[in-house]
Structure formats: structure tokens, C-alpha cells
Design an enzyme around this catalytic site. Structure first.
Site, mmCIF file in Angstrom:
data_model
loop_
_atom_site.group_PDB
_atom_site.id
_atom_site.type_symbol
_atom_site.label_atom_id
_atom_site.label_comp_id
_atom_site.label_asym_id
_atom_site.label_seq_id
_atom_site.Cartn_x
_atom_site.Cartn_y
_atom_site.Cartn_z
ATOM 1 N N TYR A 76 2.795 26.665 -52.692
ATOM 2 C CA TYR A 76 3.064 25.352 -53.286
ATOM 3 C C TYR A 76 3.268 24.357 -52.149
ATOM 4 C CZ TYR A 76 3.726 27.527 -57.896
ATOM 5 O OH TYR A 76 3.537 28.203 -59.080
ATOM 6 N N GLU A 77 2.940 23.087 -52.426
ATOM 7 C CA GLU A 77 2.939 22.100 -51.346
ATOM 8 C C GLU A 77 4.333 21.828 -50.781
ATOM 9 O OE1 GLU A 77 1.021 18.916 -53.347
ATOM 10 O OE2 GLU A 77 2.824 18.197 -54.317
ATOM 11 N N SER A 78 5.357 22.285 -51.466
ATOM 12 C CA SER A 78 6.712 22.136 -50.937
ATOM 13 C C SER A 78 6.939 23.011 -49.712
ATOM 14 C CB SER A 78 7.731 22.489 -52.018
ATOM 15 O OG SER A 78 7.456 23.769 -52.549
ATOM 16 N N GLY A 79 5.979 23.885 -49.398
ATOM 17 C CA GLY A 79 6.085 24.686 -48.183
ATOM 18 C C GLY A 79 6.305 26.168 -48.428
ATOM 19 N N HIS A 85 -0.067 12.877 -49.897
ATOM 20 C CA HIS A 85 1.031 13.645 -49.280
ATOM 21 C C HIS A 85 0.721 13.961 -47.822
ATOM 22 C CE1 HIS A 85 3.415 13.973 -52.728
ATOM 23 N NE2 HIS A 85 3.205 15.222 -53.104
#
Lengths: 255, 284
Positions: free
Chosen positions: A50-53, B104
Site C-alpha cells: 500500500y502506498e502508505s509504505g 503523491h
């Protein structure tokens, strides 16, 4: 045939597209459900990012956001957001990007930015987030979206992330080497790009769905593959896994 | 050198009308208490920078604190719209809001460039999309080695960077754990900084040699605000209040219900109101 909703078959068909050795960048919402169903059924070793890392995450309930604590706690590791976008996405480590969207056209370009004029919008949508770079930096792109006349448009008011480009030729012309959208899973049918024109073409129709129904929910006249077949119905096991995780998720988010 | 201040003092000392302010925290550790204090102190004409405006900027924008928003994804995650931002962009309420919109990847790169003391960031991005047509700050550069054309965006150099962290030690060294987003970059890119923390401890107890620690000499002000990230979360302290994110959809949909909620829960409160959300050890 087991009883299922259009939304359920969409999620299950989307899950089937993923492979055990995929490294998948997961968008929130419908893609997140599909990716986790894949992990809980036929692709237990799939790497979900996920792009949150969070890398290699295995959530027990579906996250409401792309950064719920559950994703971090069940991940192999968690990296910063600049590192995620630079080393892992731009670095070419992701095999599949899984996106949703508000509007899509026949070449699988996606709009999640605005309806109407950008500076005087009729509806201001959330924007691109990670999608513009996911769309070009992943090996290929899967998209899942429910069909409808307001979602499947002949021409988009704004291109937030590129599919195959406004006429199907731009992706190649811009020198983008990744494949782009190779599969679009909807609540009525599955599309894949024509090898030459890149127009998204219907390759399978879900059980009980008619071509008239598809036409009524599509803003262009869709083409059908010569080998178009009926999508295999969800199995009892697929439905059970999907309903279980959705029930767990609902209970967790209401708490 | 970090100074320990009450949150009200920290905000009064560091944030001026017209400042460019970045309150970061990628879903996790969003500095809500600091945002509420900015609203209470009636700051105006701010440029608000944040990858995901989230509820915190929905609140600041709805209360008329901002002239401009710099962002990359402006929704209520998993729920739907940020209605106050939409009302500002679509209808100019409470006043017109200028927007500078990125992806982003570009925002993350712009923070990293700011922390690196570079004038711009370079990325393989914005290919075949419409955002560069409406955001003149997105430009390109030709690689001097390969000839490849790459996208560029200016570095973020906020006047003030604000983050929330799990804890500080008594010297003011700060530990961040879990989803660290771009908080480290924001602190290092900003001229002035405020860090709110769940607690101050004798020793940080960093879990590994490579933990994300911001040395005290990189930080301006530290304020202890237990629960200060609610309704986002602080890993190891309390979980994300997803039910509040869902409830916000109804609260924020109409101007009247929004203003009533802001009066009862922000204007008439102090940072101490966040303490009720801090329940150490109760996190899943």
C-alpha cells in the site's frame, strides 16, 4: 449456481486475475478487497503493497484507509512514503498496480480529478493520489470499477492517470515501456485491450448478464472479442472468504 | 534546540497569518490537536500543504483559515468526499480557495528535495496526464546523461512544519514509529517546526539502531498533547477511529452541522480535550 451480487462477482473476478508471485500495489476500496481475497484464496504468497509504505501486508480486516494500523502491524516492513514512491514504485519493483476510479474511457484512461471545467468544477473529485505514477511505473495495470453511464464515458473531462492514451496510441508514442491496463473487471463483464487498437474489448460476460444490459451501462458502443465466453461463477469458497472478510471489516470499522 | 511549550504558545510563536504550513502524517499521526489550535487562534490566509488534506484540512478550510491548498489526494479515505474542501472549491464557501494539485509521488519527492536543500525534485511521472496542463509548476528537465525527459516540481520549503509523534525524551529528541509517511522530510524541509507528542519519557527506548529519530536540534517546539492525533492514530497508543471518519461525512456535509460541531469540539475546547483518546496499551 450460487447466489451472488454483481459487486461480489466483480471483486472475485478481480481477485482471480492476481498470481501468487505478483508484487501488487493496492489501491483503496474495491482493489483492496480483491487483492486480499486473492491472498486468502489462490495466491497466499502474493506481496501486497500500500502506498502508505507497508510492504507484504496481510491484514485480517480490510483497511478503511490506505494507512490503517492493521496494514503496518501485519507487514513484512514499512518504509517512508518518499522511499515507497522512489525506490519501490519508480524503481520498477511492482508487477501489478491495481486501481479503481470514478470515470473511465474505452482506452482505460481514468479520471478521479474533476467533473466539468477544472477551474469551475461541477464536481470536485479527490484527485490522483498515487495513481498517475502507478499507471506508468508498474509492469501492468488491473482496474476494477462498476459499470454505469456516468462512469464509462466516451470522452473523459480530465485524464488523471493514463491507460493507453486518448486514442490508444499515446502510451507507446510517449515511450512508456510498461503494459498499462491489461484487464478491467466490472460488475457485468471483463474487458481486455485489443492487441492492435488497445480499445478495451469484452472478453467474458458474467452469468445472467445480457449484452443489452452492458450497452445500457456503457457510454460507448463496446466491442466483443470473437472468443467472448461466460465468466465462471464465483465458487462457494470464494464467496465465503469474501463475505467473511467483509463481515469482519464491518464489525471492526463500526467499533 | 527544541523548546517544550504549551501547544497554544507553540502555535502563537511559530505560525503567522499568510504562512505556508505543512501538517503531515500519512493517515497515521496526523497532528489534529495542532490544527485545532491554529483554528482557535484564528490564523488566516495560510497556504496549507499536505499530501492528503484529510479531515484536518477539511476543518481548517471550512473555518476560513486558508487561501491556498497544495495537495495530491483530497478525500475522506474509504468514505468519500471532504465536503468542506469541495464547498470551498465548487462554491467559494467560506471564501475562494486556490489549489495547487500534484500526485503523491511528486509531493513526496518535493518534501525530500526540500529536506535535501535542493531547489526542485525530479521524477519519472505525470506521463500522459492532464495535471501539468492545469498546474504550471509541473515542468520537465532533460537528463544530461541519457536525454530522457523527466518531470520536475519545486521543492517544498514550508515556513512551518507540524507533525505528531509517539514520544520525545527530556532533551527533545523525537521518535516516530509505524507508518512514518514524510514526516522526517517535512521537519527537515521547514524553517520552523512544531512537534506534538503523546508523552515525554526519560529514555526514548528506540526499538532498533535504525529507528526514525529526529534529533532535538532539528526541532523548534515540542508540545505534549496525549491523544493529539485523534481521529487518526498513534501506533502503540491508540487505533484509528474509523467510526469517526465515517461519522464526519454527515457532520461535514452541511455548513450548519459543520459549524456547530466545530464550536462544540474545537472553539470551546482546549488541547486537553484530546486526552480522552489517549489510551496507552489499548491499541490492537
Amino acid at each position: 449456481m450460487a447466489d451472488f451480487t454483481p459487486n461480489e462477482i466483480m471483486t472475485i473476478v478481480a481477485a482471480r486475475a492476481l498470481k501468487n508471485d505478483d508484487v501488487c500495489f493496492v489501491g483503496i476500496g474495491a482493489p483492496s478487497a480483491a487483492c486480499n481475497i486473492a491472498r486468502l484464496t489462490h495466491a497466499p504468497q502474493i506481496t501486497l503493497i500500500y502506498e502508505s509504505g507497508t510492504i507484504g501486508t496481510r491484514p485480517n480486516v480490510l483497511p478503511l484507509s490506505i494507512g490503517d494500523g492493521e496494514l503496518c502491524e501485519t507487514a513484512l516492513c514499512t518504509v517512508s512514503v518518499p522511499e515507497m514512491f522512489r525506490y519501490w514504485l519508480q524503481g520498477g519493483r511492482i508487477t501489478v498496480g491495481f486501481l479503481g476510479g470514478a470515470q473511465i474511457d474505452k482506452f482505460a484512461n481514468i479520471n478521479t480529478t474533476v467533473v466539468g471545467d477544472y477551474n469551475k468544477p461541477k464536481v470536485r473529485l479527490p484527485g490522483g493520489g498515487g495513481a498517475p505514477e502507478i499507471a506508468t511505473n508498474c509492469g501492468e495495470i488491473f482496474i476494477t470499477m462498476a459499470m454505469g453511464k456516468r462512469a464509462f464515458l466516451d470522452k473523459l473531462p480530465f485524464i488523471t492517470s493514463m491507460g493507453h492514451g486518448p486514442t490508444g496510441a499515446e502510451r507507446r508514442a510517449l515511450g512508456v515501456k510498461s503494459l498499462g491496463p491489461t484487464r478491467l473487471m466490472t460488475d457485468l463483464c471483463v474487458f481486455e485491450p485489443d492487441p492492435d487498437t488497445k480499445e478495451m474489448t469484452i472478453v467474458s460476460i458474467h452469468p445472467g448478464v445480457t449484452r443489452e444490459q452492458i450497452a445500457e451501462n456503457c457510454g460507448w458502443t463496446p466491442r466483443y472479442s470473437a472468443t467472448c465466453f461466460e465468466t465462471p461463477a464465483p465458487t462457494a469458497q470464494e464467496l465465503e472468504v469474501l463475505r467473511d472478510i467483509q463481515a469482519r471489516t464491518k464489525a471492526a470499522h463500526a467499533a | 534546540m527544541a523548546k517544550f511549550l504549551d501547544l497554544a504558545e507553540a502555535v502563537a510563536e511559530n505560525i503567522r497569518d499568510g504562512d505556508a504550513v505543512a501538517m503531515e502524517g500519512f493517515t497515521h499521526l496526523i497532528p489534529f490537536a495542532a490544527g485545532h489550535e491554529v483554528i482557535r487562534q484564528g490564523r488566516k490566509h495560510l497556504t496549507l500543504i499536505r499530501m492528503t488534506p484529510d479531515l484536518i484540512y477539511d476543518q481548517l478550510i471550512g473555518m476560513g483559515c486558508a487561501d491556498k491548498l497544495v495537495f495530491s489526494w483530497g478525500g475522506n479515505p474509504g468514505v468519500g468526499s471532504t465536503h468542506r474542501i469541495r464547498d470551498a472549491v465548487e462554491n467559494g464557501w467560506p471564501h475562494q480557495l486556490a489549489i495547487e494539485e500534484h500526485s503523491h509521488a511528486a509531493m513526496a519527492n518535493a518534501y525530500e528535495a526540500g529536506a535535501s536543500n535542493l531547489p526542485f525534485a525530479v521524477l519519472r511521472g505525470y506521463i500522459g496526464v492532464d495535471l501539468p496542463k492545469v498546474n504550471p509548476k509541473i515542468k520537465s528537465v532533460t537528463c544530461p546523461y541519457t536525454g530522457e525527459v523527466l518531470a520536475t516540481v519545486p521543492a517544498h520549503r514550508p515556513d512551518v512544519g507540524i507533525i505528531h509523534a509517539q514520544r520525545a525524551d527530556r532533551e527533545g529528541n523525537v521518535l516516530i514509529e509505524g507508518i512514518t509517511g514524510c514526516q522526517k522530510e517535512v521537519v527537515l524541509a521547514s524553517r520552523r517546526t512544531i512537534v506534538t507528542v503523546e508523552e515525554v519519557v526519560d529514555t526514548l527506548g528506540a526499538p532498533s539502531f535504525n529507528s526514525t529519530v529526529l534529533p532535538h536540534w532539528t526541532i523548534g517546539a515540542i508540545s505534549v498533547v496525549p491523544g493529539g492525533a485523534h481521529p487518526s492514530y498513534a501506533q502503540g497508543y491508540y487505533t484509528r477511529d474509523n467510526s469517526f471518519y465515517i461519522a464526519w461525512d454527515k457532520i461535514s456535509r452541511e455548513r450548519e452541522s459543520f459549524l456547530a460541531w466545530m464550536k462544540d469540539n474545537v472553539l470551546d475546547k482546549t488541547p486537553a480535550a484530546f486526552a480522552v483518546h489517549a489510551k496507552k496499551g489499548s491499541a490492537a
